[in-house]
Write an enzyme that holds these catalytic residues in place. Structure first.
Site, PDB file in Angstrom:
ATOM      1  N   TRP A   1       0.862  -1.185   0.000  1.00  0.00           N
ATOM      2  CA  TRP A   1       0.000   0.000   0.000  1.00  0.00           C
ATOM      3  C   TRP A   1       0.890   1.224   0.000  1.00  0.00           C
ATOM      4  O   TRP A   1       1.829   1.304   0.790  1.00  0.00           O
ATOM      5  CB  TRP A   1      -0.935   0.039   1.226  1.00  0.00           C
ATOM      6  CG  TRP A   1      -1.618   1.366   1.331  1.00  0.00           C
ATOM      7  CD1 TRP A   1      -2.609   1.844   0.521  1.00  0.00           C
ATOM      8  CD2 TRP A   1      -1.313   2.425   2.256  1.00  0.00           C
ATOM      9  NE1 TRP A   1      -2.944   3.128   0.891  1.00  0.00           N
ATOM     10  CE2 TRP A   1      -2.169   3.506   1.946  1.00  0.00           C
ATOM     11  CE3 TRP A   1      -0.410   2.569   3.315  1.00  0.00           C
ATOM     12  CZ2 TRP A   1      -2.147   4.718   2.655  1.00  0.00           C
ATOM     13  CZ3 TRP A   1      -0.386   3.772   4.031  1.00  0.00           C
ATOM     14  CH2 TRP A   1      -1.246   4.831   3.698  1.00  0.00           C
TER      15      TRP A   1
ATOM     16  N   GLU B   1      -3.146  -2.905  -2.374  1.00  0.00           N
ATOM     17  CA  GLU B   1      -4.288  -2.250  -1.706  1.00  0.00           C
ATOM     18  C   GLU B   1      -4.533  -0.866  -2.294  1.00  0.00           C
ATOM     19  O   GLU B   1      -3.623  -0.057  -2.406  1.00  0.00           O
ATOM     20  CB  GLU B   1      -3.972  -2.127  -0.203  1.00  0.00           C
ATOM     21  CG  GLU B   1      -5.056  -1.440   0.612  1.00  0.00           C
ATOM     22  CD  GLU B   1      -4.719  -1.381   2.113  1.00  0.00           C
ATOM     23  OE1 GLU B   1      -3.561  -1.664   2.485  1.00  0.00           O
ATOM     24  OE2 GLU B   1      -5.628  -1.047   2.900  1.00  0.00           O
TER      25      GLU B   1
ATOM     26  N   LYS C   1      -6.746   2.923  -2.518  1.00  0.00           N
ATOM     27  CA  LYS C   1      -7.322   3.892  -1.576  1.00  0.00           C
ATOM     28  C   LYS C   1      -7.800   5.126  -2.323  1.00  0.00           C
ATOM     29  O   LYS C   1      -7.156   5.558  -3.274  1.00  0.00           O
ATOM     30  CB  LYS C   1      -6.265   4.281  -0.536  1.00  0.00           C
ATOM     31  CG  LYS C   1      -6.834   5.122   0.590  1.00  0.00           C
ATOM     32  CD  LYS C   1      -5.907   5.160   1.773  1.00  0.00           C
ATOM     33  CE  LYS C   1      -6.525   6.002   2.872  1.00  0.00           C
ATOM     34  NZ  LYS C   1      -5.743   6.008   4.087  1.00  0.00           N
TER      35      LYS C   1
ATOM     36  N   ASP D   1      -9.750  -2.543   1.222  1.00  0.00           N
ATOM     37  CA  ASP D   1      -9.924  -2.133   2.619  1.00  0.00           C
ATOM     38  C   ASP D   1     -11.248  -1.374   2.649  1.00  0.00           C
ATOM     39  O   ASP D   1     -11.435  -0.422   1.878  1.00  0.00           O
ATOM     40  CB  ASP D   1      -8.734  -1.234   3.002  1.00  0.00           C
ATOM     41  CG  ASP D   1      -8.800  -0.680   4.415  1.00  0.00           C
ATOM     42  OD1 ASP D   1      -9.872  -0.179   4.808  1.00  0.00           O
ATOM     43  OD2 ASP D   1      -7.772  -0.709   5.125  1.00  0.00           O
TER      44      ASP D   1
ATOM     45  N   HIS E   1     -11.605   2.461   2.377  1.00  0.00           N
ATOM     46  CA  HIS E   1     -10.900   3.157   1.300  1.00  0.00           C
ATOM     47  C   HIS E   1     -11.765   3.542   0.103  1.00  0.00           C
ATOM     48  O   HIS E   1     -11.265   3.684  -1.007  1.00  0.00           O
ATOM     49  CB  HIS E   1      -9.724   2.299   0.823  1.00  0.00           C
ATOM     50  CG  HIS E   1      -8.625   2.224   1.822  1.00  0.00           C
ATOM     51  ND1 HIS E   1      -7.388   1.716   1.547  1.00  0.00           N
ATOM     52  CD2 HIS E   1      -8.566   2.623   3.119  1.00  0.00           C
ATOM     53  CE1 HIS E   1      -6.624   1.780   2.622  1.00  0.00           C
ATOM     54  NE2 HIS E   1      -7.321   2.317   3.593  1.00  0.00           N
TER      55      HIS E   1
ATOM     56  N   HIS F   1      -8.965  -5.989   3.889  1.00  0.00           N
ATOM     57  CA  HIS F   1      -8.650  -5.374   5.173  1.00  0.00           C
ATOM     58  C   HIS F   1      -9.985  -4.987   5.761  1.00  0.00           C
ATOM     59  O   HIS F   1     -10.665  -4.115   5.241  1.00  0.00           O
ATOM     60  CB  HIS F   1      -7.803  -4.112   4.991  1.00  0.00           C
ATOM     61  CG  HIS F   1      -6.334  -4.371   4.999  1.00  0.00           C
ATOM     62  ND1 HIS F   1      -5.408  -3.361   4.943  1.00  0.00           N
ATOM     63  CD2 HIS F   1      -5.636  -5.537   5.073  1.00  0.00           C
ATOM     64  CE1 HIS F   1      -4.188  -3.894   4.974  1.00  0.00           C
ATOM     65  NE2 HIS F   1      -4.300  -5.200   5.041  1.00  0.00           N
TER      66      HIS F   1
ATOM     67  N   ASP G   1     -11.728   7.370   6.634  1.00  0.00           N
ATOM     68  CA  ASP G   1     -10.998   6.115   6.860  1.00  0.00           C
ATOM     69  C   ASP G   1     -10.460   6.104   8.292  1.00  0.00           C
ATOM     70  O   ASP G   1      -9.261   6.076   8.525  1.00  0.00           O
ATOM     71  CB  ASP G   1      -9.855   6.033   5.840  1.00  0.00           C
ATOM     72  CG  ASP G   1      -9.046   4.764   5.974  1.00  0.00           C
ATOM     73  OD1 ASP G   1      -9.635   3.717   6.282  1.00  0.00           O
ATOM     74  OD2 ASP G   1      -7.820   4.825   5.768  1.00  0.00           O
TER      75      ASP G   1
ATOM     76  N   ASP H   1     -10.644   3.979  10.779  1.00  0.00           N
ATOM     77  CA  ASP H   1     -10.130   2.738  11.369  1.00  0.00           C
ATOM     78  C   ASP H   1     -10.597   2.500  12.804  1.00  0.00           C
ATOM     79  O   ASP H   1      -9.797   2.189  13.685  1.00  0.00           O
ATOM     80  CB  ASP H   1      -8.597   2.688  11.269  1.00  0.00           C
ATOM     81  CG  ASP H   1      -8.144   2.456   9.833  1.00  0.00           C
ATOM     82  OD1 ASP H   1      -8.500   1.412   9.271  1.00  0.00           O
ATOM     83  OD2 ASP H   1      -7.458   3.323   9.270  1.00  0.00           O
TER      84      ASP H   1
ATOM     85  N   ASP I   1      -7.604  -4.479   9.934  1.00  0.00           N
ATOM     86  CA  ASP I   1      -6.771  -3.275   9.861  1.00  0.00           C
ATOM     87  C   ASP I   1      -7.506  -2.108  10.511  1.00  0.00           C
ATOM     88  O   ASP I   1      -8.302  -1.431   9.865  1.00  0.00           O
ATOM     89  CB  ASP I   1      -6.444  -2.958   8.392  1.00  0.00           C
ATOM     90  CG  ASP I   1      -5.603  -1.689   8.262  1.00  0.00           C
ATOM     91  OD1 ASP I   1      -5.025  -1.256   9.271  1.00  0.00           O
ATOM     92  OD2 ASP I   1      -5.529  -1.120   7.146  1.00  0.00           O
TER      93      ASP I   1
HETATM   94  C1  RNT Z   1      -3.882   2.748   5.119  1.00  0.00           C
HETATM   95  C2  RNT Z   1      -4.026   1.310   4.759  1.00  0.00           C
HETATM   96  C3  RNT Z   1      -2.945   0.398   5.244  1.00  0.00           C
HETATM   97  C4  RNT Z   1      -2.510   0.699   6.658  1.00  0.00           C
HETATM   98  C5  RNT Z   1      -1.657  -0.366   7.294  1.00  0.00           C
HETATM   99  C6  RNT Z   1      -0.963   0.114   8.507  1.00  0.00           C
HETATM  100  O1  RNT Z   1      -4.988   3.490   4.861  1.00  0.00           O
HETATM  101  O2  RNT Z   1      -5.265   0.832   5.170  1.00  0.00           O
HETATM  102  O3  RNT Z   1      -3.339  -0.911   5.085  1.00  0.00           O
HETATM  103  O4  RNT Z   1      -3.603   0.910   7.501  1.00  0.00           O
HETATM  104  O5  RNT Z   1      -0.806  -0.901   6.372  1.00  0.00           O
HETATM  105 ZN    ZN Z   2      -5.685  -1.259   4.996  1.00  0.00          ZN
END
Ligand code: RNT
Ligand code: ZN
Length: 415
Positions: free
Chosen positions: A181, A222, A224, A255, A258, A282, A290, A292, A322
């Protein structure tokens, strides 16, 4: 009749075998991110967290050394049911005897302690090159930078990471997922969207020109849509990542934080499964951005789980977590999020999927709605309790975590 026996009968009336569901859940491996324990800081660089991602909160007791992080992982994993893989970032390299090398020179030996740790518990390992929180991230750019030296540094970093991933797979006997990523993007309207993407493509081509054992290392990419300070443009967009993965035969990673807020990863899984042998996820919880947050047993988590289960794709979807919440006890964040993901998978395994698909094909949306709604209040909790019990666990983990907080987290040395 005890509660589980009664739940078993209720599910049986829908044509569902709870034993079968528990068995499948037991076999499902989830890759657990190590970075919940230390707010994504790592051990190799004094740089603050960058790359447009952020942890918020200042709950006491975060891990600041490899020993502390391992201790916290042990505690969290002891309360998480199911088969686990530990997911590391390159920034978690452990240097011994005063040695230090930069990320472009990392080697398997810098992860020897992690391998010993994982093997002693019977866990496999996944890996991620770390293309953020480092002085070589120039103007928020890495593999797409116009500066050749910057690109080369990160290309070499990723090449080294492939070697480390291969080492993980060889040591644990389980394939290692290596996820790439990059944060690369722009705060404001680009003058050129094409050239940075072309440079990213060329950099990836260069990284993937290294021969590696594809049965041991699964490389994922990945995408985003934006980051903090990178609101207008990201180089590694969804279209880029999907197209690149198809073109090179690597695995796309989605993810669920994203995408645009009304775009759902649950809706994307089936399309990707049609065209890719494997896909990677993820799992997180985005709240307006985003962010998390810790995974909850919410609608989208359940819908993602349903898409994996009803397409019989447990062996084709590489599931990882994640998220990083620094505002609550971090062990609790790990355990609660992982348990919710397992619970969502159990919920999905307890759906009469063939019957529901048939109702859709027969255009019988009346019964489809009635049955789907009835299943929402079916005794999932009783099957969940049984699943935990068989692994020597129960729902009362709060006290245990509080005790750990008092005895371990709160007495850690702090400046
Ligand atoms: C960031 C991505 C990525 C990170 C990790 C730490 O937006 O989601 O995957 O969160 O690699
Ligand atoms: Zn991620």
């Amino acid at each position: 009749m005890n509660r589980y026996e009664s739940a078993k009968e209720i599910y049986k009336s829908f044509g569902i075998d709870t034993e079968e569901a528990i068995k499948k859940l037991n076999e499902t491996m989830i890759s657990v991110h190590c970075w919940q324990g230390d707010d994504v800081v790592g051990f190799d660089s004094p740089s603050a967290l960058s790359g447009g991602i952020q942890t918020t909160g200042n709950y006491p007791g975060k891990a600041t050394t490899p020993e502390e992080l391992m201790q916290d992982i042990e505690k969290a994993f002891s309360l998480i049911p199911g088969k686990k893989k530990l997911n590391l970032h390159a920034s978690y390299a452990i240097f011994e005897d005063g040695e230090f090398v930069d990320r472009d020179k990392l080697e398997p030996k810098h992860f020897k302690k992690w391998v010993q740790f994982a093997k002693s518990h019977g866990w496999a390992l996944d890996f991620n090159p770390t293309l953020f929180s480092h002085s070589m991230v120039k103007d928020n750019l890495t593999l797409s930078s116009p500066d050749k030296e910057t690109r080369e540094f990160w290309i070499n970093h990723c090449k080294q990471c492939i070697k480390i991933s291969e080492y993980f797979a060889t040591q644990t006997g389980v394939p290692c997922v290596m996820n790439i990523w990059i944060p690369d993007g722009l705060k404001d309207i680009p003058a050129d969207r094409f050239t940075p993407r072309k440079r990213f493509k060329d950099s990836l081509d260069e990284i993937l020109s290294v021969p590696y054992d594809k049965s041991k290392v699964y490389i994922t990419l990945e995408s985003k849509v934006f980051g903090i300070g990178l609101e207008s443009y990201t180089v590694g967009s969804a279209e880029f990542s999907l197209s690149y993965s198809t073109y090179k035969g690597i695995t796309p990673l989605m993810d669920n934080g994203h995408y645009h807020p009304t775009e759902m990863v649950s809706d994307k899984i089936s399309s990707l499964l049609l065209f890719h042998d494997k896909i990677a996820l993820h799992i997180t919880r985005p709240v307006r951005w985003d962010s998390d947050h810790v995974i909850l047993l919410d609608d989208e988590t359940k819908e993602i789980a349903k898409e994996i289960i009803r397409n019989d794709a447990l062996d084709r979807v590489l599931i990882a977590t994640d998220y990083f919440d620094a505002s609550i006890n971090r062990i609790s964040a790990w355990v609660t999020g992982l348990r919710n993901l397992h619970k969502a998978l159990l919920f999905a395994l307890l759906q009469p999927n063939d019957m529901l698909k048939k109702l859709q094909d027969e255009n019988n949306f009346t019964d489809l709605m009635i049955i789907q709604e009835a299943l929402k209040t079916a005794p999932l909790g009783d099957v969940w309790d049984e699943y935990l019990k068989r692994q020597g666990l129960d729902n009362c983990y709060a006290e245990d975590i509080k005790k750990y907080e008092k005895q371990v987290l709160c007495v850690r040395n702090r400046e």
